[in-house]
Design a protein around this motif. Structure first.
Motif, short mmCIF file in Angstrom:
data_model
loop_
_atom_site.label_atom_id
_atom_site.label_comp_id
_atom_site.label_asym_id
_atom_site.label_seq_id
_atom_site.Cartn_x
_atom_site.Cartn_y
_atom_site.Cartn_z
N ASP A 129 0.81 -1.22 0.00
CA ASP A 129 0.00 0.00 0.00
C ASP A 129 0.85 1.26 0.00
O ASP A 129 0.41 2.32 -0.47
N VAL A 133 -0.57 4.14 -3.08
CA VAL A 133 -1.49 5.24 -2.77
C VAL A 133 -1.25 6.35 -3.79
O VAL A 133 -0.14 6.86 -3.91
N THR A 146 -2.24 9.41 4.76
CA THR A 146 -3.64 9.02 4.59
C THR A 146 -4.15 8.24 5.81
O THR A 146 -5.28 7.77 5.80
N TYR A 568 -10.54 -0.24 -0.33
CA TYR A 568 -10.65 1.18 -0.01
C TYR A 568 -10.56 1.38 1.49
O TYR A 568 -10.82 0.47 2.28
N VAL A 601 -9.14 6.62 0.24
CA VAL A 601 -8.29 5.98 -0.77
C VAL A 601 -9.05 4.79 -1.34
O VAL A 601 -9.59 3.97 -0.59
N LYS A 603 -8.73 1.69 -4.45
CA LYS A 603 -7.94 1.02 -5.49
C LYS A 603 -8.78 -0.12 -6.07
O LYS A 603 -9.32 -0.93 -5.33
N GLY A 614 -6.56 3.88 -9.27
CA GLY A 614 -6.55 4.35 -7.89
C GLY A 614 -6.94 5.80 -7.79
O GLY A 614 -6.70 6.59 -8.71
N THR A 615 -7.57 6.15 -6.68
CA THR A 615 -7.88 7.55 -6.41
C THR A 615 -7.74 7.80 -4.93
O THR A 615 -8.00 6.92 -4.10
N SER A 616 -7.29 8.97 -4.57
CA SER A 616 -7.23 9.37 -3.16
C SER A 616 -7.69 10.82 -3.06
O SER A 616 -7.34 11.66 -3.90
N SER A 618 -8.14 13.90 -0.12
CA SER A 618 -7.86 14.33 1.25
C SER A 618 -8.26 15.78 1.40
O SER A 618 -8.22 16.57 0.44
#
Length: 719
Positions: A129, A133, A146, A568, A601, A603, A614-616, A618
């Motif tokens: 991971d 990320v 994260t 996620y 997060v 994936k 993938g997306t994150s 914040s």
């Protein structure tokens, strides 16, 4: 022999046999008073035995006139041996079996702990991971930002935990402290960790309440564990939009060697992508590292690791209220080397040992317009730890550490220099007491001595954890933590004492069926924080009268089960922090400690496309700052920070991966504070300039190729 004599003899033999027959009966319970069915009950050294019934009762008939040993044995419980003396016809024998301590099912202390591992069960992330990320861009710290308790400070890049400054986080590799773990950078230009995440098999990140083994950290400890032995020989090629690198691994029967080098230059990239900063020379760096491993027999592993690197940059930094068109030219030339040797050994009679030595040297050659500055920082750390498992219920870990800190800063052209050297000795001991598979106590004590400060300190720490029947567990931790002030302040006043923090943590943790839930509340106090007037190279009136606190809670949820090929996690942190430190005259909310932080997060792997998307995302509620145009300290706040990052990893062949990632894809203008002019303008107002990200977005493109003889090595583990 007459008939009546034979009959008398038979009767006599029968009566003796009856007298030598014994019945043992009773009930078997566990420590909670519940009956246990299916317990194996037999005479030691024989096949004579029985099993307990559904209600825990048993009955065993024993022939003979000698004493014997009755054994009670059941899965999940400690075997008991009960001596029994003959001489009675019936005997009542009810016993209580104690739980056997099973490493896979026993309770573990999770207060403050955020673990990335493929081996242990109480984990939050896997090593994989850290590099997948989207917002992390391959940086270890980017991935941990994260997680709960951390704050994203985009103009710094280091690890800020629960209202603590980044200097309050210590980083360890294989148990040895790393000096200057982050690259040197210019003011408000974010930095990164120096180390390749692929070197590590796992990590232990504690946001508080950590073991007595770790010192010199007020807020947090990040312990990275390097890979013990690679699976195969292989070569790894990295071709990126900002540079290139190569790593070669050779694996023998009992040893291995990994060596690599990288070159990075952001110049071509910055010429194509608009930047918020005015670069005279884009950041450029090279590094080389080598890691060797040697097995000695079946119980000892030696590791040796060395790294060297150099990085340079020049940047024009605009100054509010100063008429220069481009501002002040700041140049950075950083040279860094790190080396360590470590060993771990599993001995006989439940003894194990580990330890080693590490050394880092960091030299910064800085230019600020016409002023030249040279800073040198060296850290030496030696450590030895012994662990003895006296029983499956009691384990003791003890260790001895030695530190040497050398720091100097100079103005070479003016012939001015100041420096200090400090020798520190530390002892620690920590005991784990398993009362059952559901209950554990840990008590630890760390003591240290600083020769330069002529100070001795004692830091007690205690933890407790209880596991419920549904497999969730509750942990409580409390402890005291000590750390010397940062070097650039301490060199001005070498008799400064430790700053101190006390942690109090309540944690609930459940990991089951591919889902993880973690909730934690905390309270932290500070004492002896540094306050001063002026600024760097002009510190005045340095005192240790600062204090403060941080309180709040964290929530973490991860799900790898509900949606096919989807993983996620969601993190929320609330931190209420107030502290008097640096130039502040009262307790304020630090600019690096937002109150509300949220991270998501996701994936998703698409087998038909051989791709992982993938997306994150914040966000936080903004950063406090002092606006001199209004009364008070930390009287203003920026608008909330937001970042949406995307990534796409494509695996066209097993040994080839193409990775594309973009941070802040929406181009949000995140502001982390403001720089104000030192004097008001003609209108009586203080001019200001915003502190922004280096660029609206960062786009990363990389091609990673693995070469191996047997074609078994591939890039799938990097997805």
């Amino acid at each position: 022999m007459k008939a009546y004599q034979l009959l008398l003899l038979l009767l006599l033999l029968f009566s003796q046999g009856a007298w030598a027959q014994m019945t043992v009966r009773g009930t078997v319970h566990n420590q909670q008073g519940e009956t246990i069915p299916g317990v194996n009950i037999y005479i030691k050294g024989t096949y004579t035995g029985t099993s307990s019934e559904l209600d825990g009762t048993y009955e065993l008939v024993v022939e003979g006139n000698e004493g014997f040993v009755l054994i009670f044995q059941a899965l999940g419980f400690r075997t008991q041996e009960i001596p029994v003396q003959q001489g009675q016809v019936t005997m009542e024998l009810s016993i209580t079996l104690k739980d056997a301590i099973n490493e896979m099912t026993a309770v573990t202390i999770t207060a403050g702990a955020l673990e990335a591992s493929d081996e242990k069960k109480a984990v939050v992330l896997r090593p994989l991971d850290i590099v997948t990320v989207p917002a992390a861009m391959g940086d270890i710290i980017g991935a941990f930002q994260t997680l709960p308790g951390t704050a994203t400070v985009g103009n710094d890049g280091r690890l800020f935990v629960r209202g603590g400054d980044a200097s309050e986080t210590a980083i360890f590799i294989d148990g040895l402290q790393v000096g200057n773990a982050f690259g040197t950078t210019a003011s408000n230009v974010p930095t990164r960790t120096r180390f390749n995440p692929n070197l590590f098999k796992g990590s232990f990140f504690s946001t508080g309440g950590y073991s007595a083994e770790f010192g010199n950290a007020l807020s947090s400890a990040l312990s990275l564990n390097s890979v013990d032995m690679p699976l195969r020989s292989q070569g790894d090629i990295s071709i990126m939009g900002i540079g290139a690198g190569y790593n070669q691994t050779l694996v023998g029967t009992k040893n291995s060697l990994t060596a690599g080098a990288n070159y990075m230059n952001l110049g071509p990239y910055q010429n194509m992508v608009r930047q918020n900063f005015d670069w005279e020379q884009a950041p450029a760096s090279w590094d080389a590292e080598i890691l060797g491993r040697q097995k000695l027999g079946s119980n000892t592993l030696l590791k040796a690791y060395a790294r060297t690197e150099r990085g340079t940059m020049k940047i024009w930094q605009a100054q509010p209220g100063i008429p220069q068109e481009r501002g002040i030219l700041l140049g950075v030339d950083n040279r860094y080397s790190f080396a360590q040797v470590s060993a771990k050994h599993t001995g006989k009679k439940d003894w194990s040992m580990y330890g080693g030595m590490s050394f880092s040297t960091n030299s910064d050659f800085l230019t600020v317009d016409q002023l030249s500055i040279r800073n040198t920082n060296r850290v030496f750390h030696a450590k030895g730890v012994a662990i003895k498992d006296f029983s499956e219920q009691f384990s003791l870990k003890s260790g001895l550490e030695h530190f040497r800190f050398d720091y100097s800063e100079a103005l070479p052209l003016e012939g001015m220099e100041r420096s200090f050297e400090d020798q520190q000795l530390a002892l620690f001991s920590e005991a784990d007491l398993y009362l059952s598979n559901r209950l554990i106590f840990r008590i630890g004590l760390r003591t240290g001595y600083s020769a330069l400060a002529s100070q001795t300190w004692i830091d007690p720490r205690v933890s407790f954890a209880y596991k419920f029947e549904h497999e969730g567990q509750l942990s409580i931790a409390a402890g005291k933590y000590s750390q010397m002030p940062v070097e650039e302040i301490r060199v001005n006043q070498t008799n400064l004492q430790n700053t101190e923090a006390c942690h109090y943590i309540l944690n609930y943790f459940l990991s089951k069926n591919g889902r993880t839930i973690r909730a934690e509340s905390f309270y932290k106090t500070y004492d002896g924080l540094i306050t001063y007037d002026g600024g760097r190279f002009a510190y005045q009136n340095i005192q240790q009268n600062g204090s403060g606190f941080a309180r709040g809670f964290d929530l973490f949820f991860r799900d790898r089960q509900t949606f096919e090929n989807t993983d996620y996690w969601v993190t929320y942190s609330f931190v209420d922090s107030q502290r008097q430190f640096y130039t502040f005259q009262s307790q304020v909310q630090p600019g690096f400690a937002p109150k509300h932080t949220l991270a998501v997060v996701v994936k998703h792997f698409i087998p038909s496309l051989k791709s992982q998307l993938g997306t994150s995302w914040s966000m936080n509620d903004g950063y406090t700052y002092t606006d001199p145009n209004f009364p008070g300290e930390m009287n203003s706040k920026t608008r909330g920070f937001q970042d949406l990052s995307l990534s796409w990893s494509y695996l066209p062949k097993p040994h080839l991966i193409i990775h594309l990632a973009c941070s802040n894809i929406l181009g949000r203008d995140n502001i982390f504070g403001y720089n104000f002019s030192p004097t008001p303008n003609e209108a009586g107002q203080f001019d200001r300039l915003p502190i922004r990200q280096t660029a609206p977005r960062f786009l990363f493109l990389g091609i990673f190729i693995t070469l191996s003889k047997d074609k078994s090595a591939n890039q799938l583990n990097n997805l």
